[in-house]
Design an enzyme around this catalytic site. Structure first.
Site, PDB file in Angstrom:
ATOM      1  N   ARG A   1      35.607  -7.674  -5.892  1.00  0.00           N
ATOM      2  CA  ARG A   1      35.569  -8.836  -4.991  1.00  0.00           C
ATOM      3  C   ARG A   1      34.843  -9.969  -5.705  1.00  0.00           C
ATOM      4  O   ARG A   1      33.641  -9.910  -5.895  1.00  0.00           O
ATOM      5  CB  ARG A   1      34.792  -8.430  -3.723  1.00  0.00           C
ATOM      6  CG  ARG A   1      34.940  -9.379  -2.550  1.00  0.00           C
ATOM      7  CD  ARG A   1      33.890  -9.058  -1.486  1.00  0.00           C
ATOM      8  NE  ARG A   1      32.622  -9.672  -1.831  1.00  0.00           N
ATOM      9  CZ  ARG A   1      31.432  -9.163  -1.507  1.00  0.00           C
ATOM     10  NH1 ARG A   1      31.326  -8.043  -0.818  1.00  0.00           N
ATOM     11  NH2 ARG A   1      30.324  -9.776  -1.872  1.00  0.00           N
TER      12      ARG A   1
ATOM     13  N   HIS B   1      31.375 -11.892   0.403  1.00  0.00           N
ATOM     14  CA  HIS B   1      32.079 -11.025   1.364  1.00  0.00           C
ATOM     15  C   HIS B   1      32.945 -11.881   2.289  1.00  0.00           C
ATOM     16  O   HIS B   1      34.134 -11.654   2.448  1.00  0.00           O
ATOM     17  CB  HIS B   1      31.075 -10.219   2.174  1.00  0.00           C
ATOM     18  CG  HIS B   1      31.672  -9.498   3.336  1.00  0.00           C
ATOM     19  ND1 HIS B   1      32.549  -8.454   3.174  1.00  0.00           N
ATOM     20  CD2 HIS B   1      31.557  -9.704   4.672  1.00  0.00           C
ATOM     21  CE1 HIS B   1      32.941  -8.044   4.382  1.00  0.00           C
ATOM     22  NE2 HIS B   1      32.359  -8.788   5.294  1.00  0.00           N
TER      23      HIS B   1
ATOM     24  N   TYR C   1      22.422 -10.346  -3.867  1.00  0.00           N
ATOM     25  CA  TYR C   1      22.423  -8.890  -4.089  1.00  0.00           C
ATOM     26  C   TYR C   1      23.234  -8.423  -5.293  1.00  0.00           C
ATOM     27  O   TYR C   1      23.254  -7.243  -5.585  1.00  0.00           O
ATOM     28  CB  TYR C   1      22.882  -8.148  -2.827  1.00  0.00           C
ATOM     29  CG  TYR C   1      24.238  -8.591  -2.293  1.00  0.00           C
ATOM     30  CD1 TYR C   1      25.407  -8.080  -2.835  1.00  0.00           C
ATOM     31  CD2 TYR C   1      24.335  -9.509  -1.251  1.00  0.00           C
ATOM     32  CE1 TYR C   1      26.641  -8.485  -2.345  1.00  0.00           C
ATOM     33  CE2 TYR C   1      25.554  -9.923  -0.762  1.00  0.00           C
ATOM     34  CZ  TYR C   1      26.706  -9.402  -1.315  1.00  0.00           C
ATOM     35  OH  TYR C   1      27.919  -9.805  -0.829  1.00  0.00           O
TER      36      TYR C   1
HETATM   37  C1  LIG Z   1      33.764  -0.176  12.279  1.00  0.00           C
HETATM   38  C2  LIG Z   1      33.162  -1.352  11.634  1.00  0.00           C
HETATM   39  N1  LIG Z   1      31.874  -1.308  11.253  1.00  0.00           N
HETATM   40  C3  LIG Z   1      31.308  -2.376  10.673  1.00  0.00           C
HETATM   41  C4  LIG Z   1      32.035  -3.517  10.462  1.00  0.00           C
HETATM   42  C5  LIG Z   1      31.372  -4.716   9.857  1.00  0.00           C
HETATM   43  N2  LIG Z   1      31.931  -4.967   8.532  1.00  0.00           N
HETATM   44  C6  LIG Z   1      32.832  -5.941   8.342  1.00  0.00           C
HETATM   45  S1  LIG Z   1      33.400  -5.941   6.786  1.00  0.00           S
HETATM   46  C7  LIG Z   1      32.429  -4.670   6.336  1.00  0.00           C
HETATM   47  C8  LIG Z   1      32.453  -4.143   4.947  1.00  0.00           C
HETATM   48  C9  LIG Z   1      33.715  -3.488   4.660  1.00  0.00           C
HETATM   49  O1  LIG Z   1      33.730  -3.124   3.319  1.00  0.00           O
HETATM   50  P1  LIG Z   1      35.056  -2.631   2.646  1.00  0.00           P
HETATM   51  O2  LIG Z   1      35.702  -1.612   3.496  1.00  0.00           O
HETATM   52  O3  LIG Z   1      34.697  -2.247   1.266  1.00  0.00           O
HETATM   53  O4  LIG Z   1      36.001  -3.911   2.665  1.00  0.00           O
HETATM   54  P2  LIG Z   1      35.828  -5.292   1.888  1.00  0.00           P
HETATM   55  O5  LIG Z   1      35.004  -6.186   2.736  1.00  0.00           O
HETATM   56  O6  LIG Z   1      35.187  -5.009   0.587  1.00  0.00           O
HETATM   57  O7  LIG Z   1      37.203  -5.824   1.732  1.00  0.00           O
HETATM   58  C10 LIG Z   1      31.678  -4.245   7.412  1.00  0.00           C
HETATM   59  C11 LIG Z   1      30.707  -3.159   7.336  1.00  0.00           C
HETATM   60  C12 LIG Z   1      33.374  -3.523  10.866  1.00  0.00           C
HETATM   61  N3  LIG Z   1      34.151  -4.610  10.713  1.00  0.00           N
HETATM   62  N4  LIG Z   1      33.923  -2.437  11.444  1.00  0.00           N
END
Ligand SMILES: Cc1ncc(C[n+]2csc(CCOP(=O)(O)OP(=O)(O)O)c2C)c(N)n1
Ligand SMILES: [Mg+2]
Lengths: 358, 332
Positions: free
Chosen positions: A258, A262, A271
């Site tokens: 990425r 975020h 971080y």
């Molecule tokens: C069930 C749930 N828990 C927490 C979140 C909050 N949240 C949004 S994005 C994220 C990180 C997700 O990481 P990843 O699966 O690696 O996807 P990326 O953002 O890297 O595309 C979190 C924890 C969420 N959207 N859904």
């Protein structure tokens, strides 16, 4: 009695292009030149679309945006293998696949500008609404895949999306297990961009890869270089052939990075190290493919400039459409709740229609 | 040592509760997503990892069910975990450990087991957060036997109720919301618990009782100021705890005023606001000058766009309107 080996699994990783765009010729997919160029164009188009969203966000013309920068090869390599009849169950960073699969650019922008009407996708596009709870998409894709099987589909499949963070949810594990039991027509497409907001992949799981988990559920799983569009294309093609043939789910893990925050509400410099980001910038998926195509005389600066101009015009058109859409009337929040409005919502609708801002 | 006049924001008040209780009780641990990340839990977890280490402050994988279930297990074995759910919506992934397990263990074990966990859920609320990022589920938790539910509206109560929730021997759901984090007031420096089950009278009045909590408590105070100019004297009660409800304070007030507006920060149908209105009606029937009126969210998910949010969330204006209505309707 000596111990017997009852199960053994090997997890493979596919790479075709090196960091400078030189290919392992034996592995290059046998595609006509124009198809190879198409992969590059898909990436350029989604990158431009993404960049514009970030600009709009900075200008206060867009809501929170989760950039896909760095993940173009994953999404283009997959998109090039999709058919009209396939279904998508996207999470929040799948803009690239979505616009490649026929969702209008202005609709994706609308969703992230906070307009539910962005989900009014063209009828011929089979894309579920963007679901925010991570992991949920995989179970949905299992259900869609089972439904396609029930209908006797021979070609259509469902693609469920998740990231490295989402792979820690129970939903991820239940989807793999359940989909395997019912031989769902489902591709689990995992973009491991190595960060889940501020949590690095090594803090997400003790496993070395996400691909290897598929084996624990009796499914094939492979890791690919997610910044190598040829590798993603080839691995996804093989996986989709397996799913289309009715052999059950397949997991493809794209190891990528990425490049951006975020979302626009984040500050990744707090971080992660600049050197880490720089390392991955040198492995930019678009640059690698451009060099590969140039070496084959399939692409040059002039063609790229011309194509970018074309895409810029398309993106500007989408923004114009987005910004000329009238605001939704307040009663919209009542009108799409149930198929038929129950009495209590009739009352509440009247209240809302007459209400001013708190 | 107390230093009078020291002011703290809502987030830092919670942060101070953690620092003080973790210092006094080594069995207190904090676990959840983003405890190291400032935009996830704001400043509520500042300095905790540095002070107490990663064995008491856990930043976790994206696994709400695992975080919560593990905390319940740890509590059964003697720890006092605080589970952070930075988005209340994703607590839904953890309903099983909260509702099937934590809430039931003391009862099912004939009193042998207890589960002193704080399940802290932050309602993300508005700002284009939309339907899957804004849900207020306090009424669902209040419905479940075995759980206590607190919902502070001020920094002072945020600290005191967090301390009390951690010290409590039963599972407590601590509900707050992003909109409260801008609040700041004088907060005592020493460690103190705000009693669970005790409402606060924020303003005295004689014509109508405004019962509120969470973000609608300050809105009710604003409403009372507006009403005062119209000659309506409103008493404002901040419930602070939703379960066990401080019915005595509410009943006493409504017995005096004869009228009630009940403000719920969640959906109208089946919400705690309806429960409070029912209790008022049952206990104050003879003295009621009008039926209680509810202010609540419509029975709809939060919309995504700001223009629609304005139509969705009730504020002081809706509380004022409800109070005028209940006063006008009064029979005597
Ligand atoms: C069930 C749930 N828990 C927490 C979140 C909050 N949240 C949004 S994005 C994220 C990180 C997700 O990481 P990843 O699966 O690696 O996807 P990326 O953002 O890297 O595309 C979190 C924890 C969420 N959207 N859904
Ligand atoms: Mg990730």
């Amino acid at each position: 009695m000596p111990l017997k080996v009852v199960h053994q699994a090997v997890t493979e990783r596919l790479e075709i292009l090196d960091k400078d765009g030189r290919a392992d010729e034996a592995l290059v997919p046998a595609l006509p030149g124009e198809e190879l160029v198409r992969l590059h164009k898909l990436m350029l188009r989604m990158r431009r679309f993404d960049e514009k969203a970030l600009t709009l966000q900075r200008q206060g013309r867009m809501g929170t945006w989760g950039s896909l920068r760095g993940q173009e090869a994953c999404q283009a390599g997959l998109a090039a293998n999709l058919r009209r009849e396939d279904w998508l169950a996207p999470s929040f960073r799948e803009h690239g696949v979505m616009i490649s699969a026929g969702v209008s650019m202005h609709q994706v922008y609308a969703i992230w500008r906070g307009d539910e009407r962005g989900h009014l996708f063209p009828a011929e596009v089979h894309c579920l609404p963007v679901s925010v709870p991570v992991g949920s998409q995989l179970l949905h894709a299992v259900g869609v895949g089972m439904g396609l099987g029930l209908r006797g589909e021979k070609s259509a499949v469902a693609v469920g999306f998740a990231g490295d963070g989402a792979s820690s949810e129970g939903d991820f594990h239940e989807a793999l297990n359940f989909g395997g039991v019912f031989k769902a027509r489902t591709l689990f497409f995992i973009q491991n961009n190595q960060w889940a907001i501020s949590v690095p992949f090594r803090k997400q799981t003790a496993a070395a890869t996400i691909a290897q988990r598929a084996h624990g559920y009796g499914l094939p799983g492979v890791q690919v270089d997610g910044n190598d569009v040829l590798a993603v294309y080839a691995a996804t093609r093989k996986a989709l052939d397996h799913v289309r043939a009715g052999h059950g789910p397949y997991l493809v893990e794209c190891l990528t990075y990425r490049m951006e925050n975020h979302t626009t509400a984040d500050d990744h410099t707090r971080y992660r190290k600049a050197e880490e980001v720089a390392y991955w910038r040198e492995r930019d998926p678009v640059d690698r493919m451009r060099r590969f195509l140039a070496a084959r005389k399939l692409w040059d600066e002039a063609r790229e400039a011309a194509y970018l101009e074309e895409v810029a015009a398309e993106v500007e058109g989408a923004v114009a459409l987005l910004e000329s859409t009238p605001k939704a009337p307040p009663t919209d929040i009542v009108d799409y709740m149930y198929a038929r409005r129950p009495w209590f919502l009739e009352e509440q609708r009247a209240e809302i229609a007459g209400r001013v801002a708190p | 040592m107390s230093s009078p006049g020291r002011r703290l924001g809502f987030g830092l008040a919670i942060n101070e509760a953690f620092h003080q209780v973790m210092e006094e009780d080594p069995s207190v641990v904090l676990i959840g997503q983003g405890v190291k990340s400032p935009w996830y839990v704001g400043n509520t977890c500042n300095g905790l990892v540095a002070r107490f280490g990663e064995r008491r402050v856990y930043d976790t994988p994206v696994s709400e069910n695992a975080v919560t279930g593990a905390a319940v297990g740890a509590a059964l074995a003697g720890l006092r975990p605080v589970v952070v759910h930075p988005r209340m919506d994703f607590m839904l992934y953890a309903f099983d450990p909260i509702i099937n397990e934590a809430a039931n263990w003391r009862y099912m074990s004939g009193g042998a087991a207890h589960v002193p966990v704080v399940f802290w859920g932050i309602i993300n609320r508005a700002g284009e957060q939309a339907a899957q990022h804004s849900q207020a589920l306090h009424s669902v938790f209040a419905h479940v036997p075995g759980l206590k539910v607190v919902a502070p509206s001020t920094p002072r109560d945020a600290k005191g109720l967090m301390v009390a929730a951690i010290r409590d021997d039963d599972p407590v759901v601590f509900v707050d919301e992003r909109w409260l984090y801008g609040g700041e007031e004088e907060v005592p420096t020493e460690v103190y618990g705000t009693p669970i089950g005790k409402a606060a009278i924020r303003r005295e009045g004689t014509d109508v009782t405004l019962v509120a909590f969470s973000y609608l408590a300050p809105k009710a105070l604003e409403a009372a100021a507006v009403l005062a100019k119209e000659g309506i004297s409103a008493e404002v009660i901040d419930l602070r705890t939703l379960k066990p409800l401080d019915a005595a304070t509410v009943v006493k007030s409504v017995s005096k005023t004869g009228r009630a507006v009940v403000c719920d920060v969640g959906w109208r149908t089946g919400g705690i606001g309806g429960e409070i209105a029912a209790q008022i009606t049952e206990a104050c029937w003879a003295g009621l000058k009008a039926a209680p009126v509810r202010v609540a969210l419509p029975d709809l998910p939060a919309p995504a766009s700001r223009s629609l949010e304005a139509a969705y969330y009730p504020g002081a204006a809706q509380v004022v309107a409800a109070a005028r209505e209940v006063v006008a309707r009064g029979r005597g």
